[in-house]
Design a protein around this motif. Structure first.
Motif, PDB file in Angstrom:
ATOM      1  N   ILE A  12       0.848  -1.187   0.000  1.00 27.31           N
ATOM      2  CA  ILE A  12       0.000   0.000   0.000  1.00 27.31           C
ATOM      3  C   ILE A  12       0.888   1.242   0.000  1.00 27.31           C
ATOM      4  O   ILE A  12       1.854   1.336   0.769  1.00 27.31           O
ATOM      5  CB  ILE A  12      -0.932   0.015   1.227  1.00 27.31           C
ATOM      6  CG1 ILE A  12      -1.927  -1.155   1.152  1.00 27.31           C
ATOM      7  CG2 ILE A  12      -1.672   1.338   1.339  1.00 27.31           C
ATOM      8  CD1 ILE A  12      -2.849  -1.248   2.339  1.00 27.31           C
ATOM      9  N   VAL A  13       0.578   2.195  -0.863  1.00 26.24           N
ATOM     10  CA  VAL A  13       1.279   3.482  -0.896  1.00 26.24           C
ATOM     11  C   VAL A  13       0.379   4.502  -0.198  1.00 26.24           C
ATOM     12  O   VAL A  13      -0.730   4.779  -0.663  1.00 26.24           O
ATOM     13  CB  VAL A  13       1.585   3.916  -2.342  1.00 26.24           C
ATOM     14  CG1 VAL A  13       2.235   5.298  -2.335  1.00 26.24           C
ATOM     15  CG2 VAL A  13       2.481   2.892  -3.021  1.00 26.24           C
ATOM     16  N   GLY A  14       0.823   5.059   0.904  1.00 20.11           N
ATOM     17  CA  GLY A  14       0.037   6.018   1.691  1.00 20.11           C
ATOM     18  C   GLY A  14       0.204   5.689   3.173  1.00 20.11           C
ATOM     19  O   GLY A  14       1.017   4.846   3.517  1.00 20.11           O
ATOM     20  N   GLY A  62       0.481  -3.978  10.282  1.00 18.46           N
ATOM     21  CA  GLY A  62       1.643  -4.681  10.814  1.00 18.46           C
ATOM     22  C   GLY A  62       1.297  -6.084  11.255  1.00 18.46           C
ATOM     23  O   GLY A  62       2.141  -6.985  11.209  1.00 18.46           O
ATOM     24  N   LEU A  63       0.072  -6.283  11.668  1.00 14.40           N
ATOM     25  CA  LEU A  63      -0.365  -7.622  12.066  1.00 14.40           C
ATOM     26  C   LEU A  63      -0.433  -8.553  10.856  1.00 14.40           C
ATOM     27  O   LEU A  63      -0.197  -9.757  10.966  1.00 14.40           O
ATOM     28  CB  LEU A  63      -1.737  -7.544  12.755  1.00 14.40           C
ATOM     29  CG  LEU A  63      -1.805  -6.657  14.010  1.00 14.40           C
ATOM     30  CD1 LEU A  63      -3.242  -6.597  14.519  1.00 14.40           C
ATOM     31  CD2 LEU A  63      -0.886  -7.179  15.096  1.00 14.40           C
ATOM     32  N   PHE A  64      -0.779  -7.986   9.692  1.00 19.63           N
ATOM     33  CA  PHE A  64      -0.858  -8.779   8.462  1.00 19.63           C
ATOM     34  C   PHE A  64       0.509  -8.897   7.786  1.00 19.63           C
ATOM     35  O   PHE A  64       0.644  -9.601   6.791  1.00 19.63           O
ATOM     36  CB  PHE A  64      -1.838  -8.118   7.471  1.00 19.63           C
ATOM     37  CG  PHE A  64      -3.271  -8.154   7.915  1.00 19.63           C
ATOM     38  CD1 PHE A  64      -4.081  -9.233   7.600  1.00 19.63           C
ATOM     39  CD2 PHE A  64      -3.815  -7.117   8.653  1.00 19.63           C
ATOM     40  CE1 PHE A  64      -5.408  -9.264   7.999  1.00 19.63           C
ATOM     41  CE2 PHE A  64      -5.140  -7.138   9.058  1.00 19.63           C
ATOM     42  CZ  PHE A  64      -5.940  -8.216   8.742  1.00 19.63           C
ATOM     43  N   LYS A  65       1.519  -8.166   8.323  1.00 22.50           N
ATOM     44  CA  LYS A  65       2.839  -8.097   7.708  1.00 22.50           C
ATOM     45  C   LYS A  65       2.752  -7.587   6.266  1.00 22.50           C
ATOM     46  O   LYS A  65       3.523  -7.980   5.393  1.00 22.50           O
ATOM     47  CB  LYS A  65       3.526  -9.473   7.710  1.00 22.50           C
ATOM     48  CG  LYS A  65       3.815 -10.018   9.096  1.00 22.50           C
ATOM     49  CD  LYS A  65       4.846  -9.167   9.813  1.00 22.50           C
ATOM     50  CE  LYS A  65       5.357  -9.843  11.077  1.00 22.50           C
ATOM     51  NZ  LYS A  65       4.305 -10.004  12.099  1.00 22.50           N
ATOM     52  N   LEU A  66       1.780  -6.680   6.015  1.00 19.29           N
ATOM     53  CA  LEU A  66       1.608  -6.112   4.683  1.00 19.29           C
ATOM     54  C   LEU A  66       2.405  -4.813   4.594  1.00 19.29           C
ATOM     55  O   LEU A  66       2.197  -3.894   5.397  1.00 19.29           O
ATOM     56  CB  LEU A  66       0.129  -5.842   4.406  1.00 19.29           C
ATOM     57  CG  LEU A  66      -0.186  -5.263   3.021  1.00 19.29           C
ATOM     58  CD1 LEU A  66       0.100  -6.295   1.935  1.00 19.29           C
ATOM     59  CD2 LEU A  66      -1.665  -4.837   2.954  1.00 19.29           C
ATOM     60  N   PRO A  67       3.335  -4.699   3.626  1.00 18.92           N
ATOM     61  CA  PRO A  67       4.150  -3.485   3.550  1.00 18.92           C
ATOM     62  C   PRO A  67       3.319  -2.262   3.190  1.00 18.92           C
ATOM     63  O   PRO A  67       2.469  -2.317   2.304  1.00 18.92           O
ATOM     64  CB  PRO A  67       5.169  -3.808   2.461  1.00 18.92           C
ATOM     65  CG  PRO A  67       4.581  -4.917   1.668  1.00 18.92           C
ATOM     66  CD  PRO A  67       3.724  -5.695   2.605  1.00 18.92           C
ATOM     67  N   ILE A  68       3.584  -1.184   3.888  1.00 16.50           N
ATOM     68  CA  ILE A  68       2.945   0.092   3.591  1.00 16.50           C
ATOM     69  C   ILE A  68       4.058   1.127   3.436  1.00 16.50           C
ATOM     70  O   ILE A  68       4.936   1.258   4.306  1.00 16.50           O
ATOM     71  CB  ILE A  68       1.948   0.507   4.698  1.00 16.50           C
ATOM     72  CG1 ILE A  68       1.431   1.925   4.456  1.00 16.50           C
ATOM     73  CG2 ILE A  68       2.548   0.372   6.083  1.00 16.50           C
ATOM     74  CD1 ILE A  68       0.282   2.316   5.370  1.00 16.50           C
ATOM     75  N   VAL A  69       4.056   1.820   2.320  1.00 18.18           N
ATOM     76  CA  VAL A  69       5.092   2.810   2.009  1.00 18.18           C
ATOM     77  C   VAL A  69       4.419   4.170   1.933  1.00 18.18           C
ATOM     78  O   VAL A  69       3.651   4.434   0.996  1.00 18.18           O
ATOM     79  CB  VAL A  69       5.824   2.488   0.688  1.00 18.18           C
ATOM     80  CG1 VAL A  69       6.966   3.466   0.472  1.00 18.18           C
ATOM     81  CG2 VAL A  69       6.330   1.051   0.692  1.00 18.18           C
TER      82      VAL A  69
END
Length: 790
Positions: free
Chosen positions: A66-68, A83-90
């Motif tokens: 995800i960008v934002g 962070g719980l999903f370990k999904l990168p967010i930039v």
């Protein structure tokens, strides 16, 4: 559209993500936390438990990143969950330093520098211009509170300045609170104001500044409003002109303009970029409407939009690509995710970073696997900026420094004047072109903003009680201490042989003090000594010339000659007390003085004893006494008595020799050169032995004062010894209570006074008779056997 262009460019790049096509979904958070938060959850969770990849990209592909979001507070909430999903967010705009906490935000990255670096960048600007007394105004959210906390802690640690005040802007636009804050800014002595706020809050603050007519301040803007065109108006520039701001790095995105010109809203709302935002933009730009109008989005009235209008022929900020800042960060964020995915796909089976050296594939991809590669991303944009993330997910920071300039024609320009950046090789550095900076003050010079003016060399800072450390008084260093730097916190003591200058900024050699040949006192004593020596020489010459006369031959002329020689030595030994003390002069002065005076007093003592022996011999049966006072016995007595003094001096010099000494106890700013006696007992024995001989001579002469000779030398000896004893009795207390060179002067004076006393008392009457009354220079006259009238 910057994100759409970046993905389009990547998909067309044959060297990046070969045979993989990226897609995207766009969400508008509408400036509300709940909308942005729900959008992020929707992206993260998806609608299927298992993602099925098809070659034609049909179905629901997984969301890789995800960008934002743009707001720090929104990003904190979203990142806590993602962070719980370990999904990168930039993020491209969230700057709160709190987001560097890897424990709370394990999947967070950003392409905009942290506020911690922005604060350090502000520090460098403040330090460059010497602004140590500044005000801080922040917004009432995580962004503002963390900035205030960073400023207060970092300023305390660095000692580079102080905050005159810290004020929090209210979200509810409370007029009374804004009025209070601006009044505080106006009345404060701080001439520099740093503002960390969003555009809307800054507009409200600026309006209140105009109402209270607050001018003459130097404003420093955070990246949130440095480039805000809504604040850069002719109405506000008299108050905000000259503002220095930290801005997000400006970049260039080649090809973006041509991409934007390709945007065409499809009347069936099914084109590639077709969405309500594109159509709303089209209507606002060309002042038209689509038919039928979607409820709530399209303006009523106006011509119908065809979708074929030419964007190049209309003035719109949309095509102004000269100031790409957040857009450039979006561009870098998309490329960071793409490079991470490309690195993952380049993994060779059996050499992977995961368990069993396995690699990740598109079919088995887990978001945390992409985070592993995202942490190792390192690429350079076409604009020349290096992009990589540190252990906290922060990009190598770089900020532009901007200056709000009010042009002579009334125009407004935000001028690039420098940059602050951190590189892997050189660390943090700032470049600033001061010649390009516009200052709003009348002097066109940087303003001064200090609580207290710098303390010049020679003074130290003394903090004012109850005030910040930047508020202080300048206290002159005490005597013997200096400060040779500006704003010294303490004074340093000068070395032992140095003293502080009157300005207390330099250690200068201490003045030296000793009985010198060049000062009036030394000159007078030297001249007196030489005069006494000369008189002795003259008297000796007279006696030698008249050595055959009764006056000279009486009472052993040899002793008279020896007495004159010893007196000459007494006069000359006083010269050893004048001049800078050295080891040999210190050792010789007292020895020469003691031996010379003992020789002198010994001659007088022997003379007295001879007078008594002659008188006793003149009586019946007394002739035997003369055999003990022959010439040999007289010489031997003088030699023995003098040898005793020589032995005393030798023992003194061997056991505790006098040495030169730098005395700093008498005067703090002077070094008194003196000879310490070494052994007080030795000096006392030397003086005591002289006093013993002098007292003995005085007593014997006093007993012989009434002998019948017409010229009775015993009377002269009595008088001379009286003078001698009086001088030396007075000398002892005067010597003990005289400091430094004055002790030497007292001793010289005692030597000269006693020497002159002996010379005048013993030889004055004889020279008078020899030179002026030669008729009395006969044996009869001396013995008193005839009448001698004149």
């Amino acid at each position: 559209m910057s994100m759409a262009f970046a993905i389009d460019e990547i998909n067309k790049n044959s060297n990046l993500l070969h045979n993989v096509t990226l897609g995207y979904s766009l969400y508008d958070n509408c400036g509300a936390l709940i909308i942005g938060f729900s959008g992020a959850l929707s992206l993260a969770s998806g609608q299927e438990e298992q993602f099925l990849l098809h070659e034609d990209c049909s179905g629901s592909p997984p969301v890789l990143g995800i960008v934002g979001d743009s707001f720090s507070t929104f990003t904190i909430a979203i990142s806590n969950v993602l962070g719980l999903f370990k999904l990168p967010i930039v993020s491209y705009f969230a700057t709160c330093s709190c987001l560097t906490d890897r424990q709370r935000f394990p999947s967070f990255f950003r392409t905009i520098p942290s506020d911690a670096f922005q604060v350090r960048a502000m520090f460098q600007i403040l330090k460059h211009f010497g602004w140590t007394w500044v005000g801080l105004v922040v917004t009432d959210d995580d962004y503002g509170h963390h900035v205030a906390q960073s400023f207060q802690s970092d300023l305390t640690q660095s000692g580079g300045g102080c905050l005159a005040y810290v004020e929090v802007l209210p979200w509810d636009s409370d007029p009374s609170e804004l009025k209070r804050i601006v009044h505080l800014i106006k009345t404060s002595t701080a001439r520099v104001v740093m503002v960390f706020a969003h555009e809307g809050q800054m507009i409200e603050l600026a309006e209140e500044v105009v109402r209270q007519n607050v001018t003459g301040l130097q404003w420093i803007a955070s990246e949130a409003w440095t480039a805000a065109a809504v604040v850069q108006t002719p109405r506000l520039m008299p108050y905000l002109g000259g503002t220095l701001g930290i801005a997000i790095r400006r970049g260039e995105i080649p090809g973006l303009r041509d991409f934007l010109l390709q945007i065409r809203p499809d009347q069936n709302y099914s084109n590639t970029y077709g969405n309500h935002m594109v159509q709303q933009f089209w209507e606002d730009t060309f002042h038209c409407r689509f038919a039928p109008p979607p409820a709530g989005w399209i303006k009523a009235g106006g011509a119908l939009c065809t979708g074929q209008e030419d964007l190049e022929n209309v003035e719109t900020e949309f095509l102004d690509l000269s100031n790409l800042r957040p857009e450039y960060n979006v561009y870098k964020a998309v490329y960071a995710l793409a490079y991470a995915l490309d690195d993952m796909l380049q993994c060779e089976p059996g050499r992977g970073p995961f368990s069993g050296n396995s690699c990740a594939t598109l079919q088995t991809l887990q978001p945390w696997q992409l985070i592993h590669y995202l942490e190792k991303v390192n690429f350079t944009t076409s604009f020349g900026d290096e992009v990589s993330f540190d252990e906290n997910g922060d990009v190598l920071p770089i900020y532009d420094i901007m200056n709000w300039q009010w042009l002579p024609d009334g125009g407004i320009k935000v001028q690039y004047v420098g940059e602050v950046k951190k590189s892997a090789s050189k660390g943090e550095e700032m470049t600033l072109d001061e010649d390009k900076i516009y200052w709003s003050s009348e002097s066109k010079e940087p303003p001064r903003s200090v609580c207290s003016e710098s303390c010049p060399p020679g003074t130290r800072r003394a903090r004012k009680k109850g005030e910040p450390e930047c508020c202080f008084d300048c206290i002159l260093c005490s005597e013997g201490k200096i400060s040779n730097k500006t704003d010294s916190t303490e004074c340093i003591s000068c070395p032992e042989d140095f003293w502080s200058s009157p300005q207390r900024d330099l250690c200068v050699p201490k003045k030296t003090e000793f009985l010198s040949y060049h000062e009036p006192l030394g000159i007078c004593l030297t001249a007196t000594s030489l005069v006494g020596t000369f008189i002795c020489a003259v008297v000796l010459a007279i006696f030698i010339h008249h050595r055959s006369t009764p006056m000279v031959r009486a009472n052993n002329s040899e002793l008279s000659f020896l007495l004159l020689v010893s007196l000459k030595l007494c006069f000359l030994c006083s010269l050893l007390f004048i001049g800078r003390p050295r080891l040999w002069t210190c050792q010789l002065r007292h020895a020469a003085f003691g031996i010379s005076f003992v020789l002198c007093v010994s001659c007088i003592l022997v003379k007295t004893m001879v007078v008594l022996a002659v008188f006793k011999a003149s009586k019946p049966g007394g002739g035997a006494s003369l055999k003990w006072f022959g010439a040999v016995q007289q010489r031997g007595t003088v030699l023995v008595l003098t040898s005793v003094q020589a032995a005393i001096c030798t023992a003194w010099l061997v056991s505790a020799s006098p040495v030169p000494h730098k005395n700093t106890q008498y005067h703090n700013d002077k070094i008194v050169y003196e000879c310490v006696v070494g052994s007080t007992i030795g000096f006392a024995v030397l003086l005591g032995y002289i006093g013993l001989l002098a007292l003995l001579s005085f007593l014997l002469a006093f007993l012989a004062r009434n002998l019948p000779d017409n010229f009775n030398e015993a009377k002269l000896i009595t008088f001379s010894m009286l003078i001698f004893c009086a001088v030396w009795v007075a000398f002892v207390p005067a010597y003990v209570n005289s400091p430094g060179k004055y002790a030497d002067a007292v001793e010289v004076f005692a030597i000269l006074a006693s020497s002159f006393g002996l010379l005048v008392a013993l030889f004055g009457p004889k020279c008078y008779i020899i030179l002026l009354r030669p008729e009395r220079n006969t044996k009869k006259a001396i013995m008193g056997r005839g009448t001698t009238k004149s």
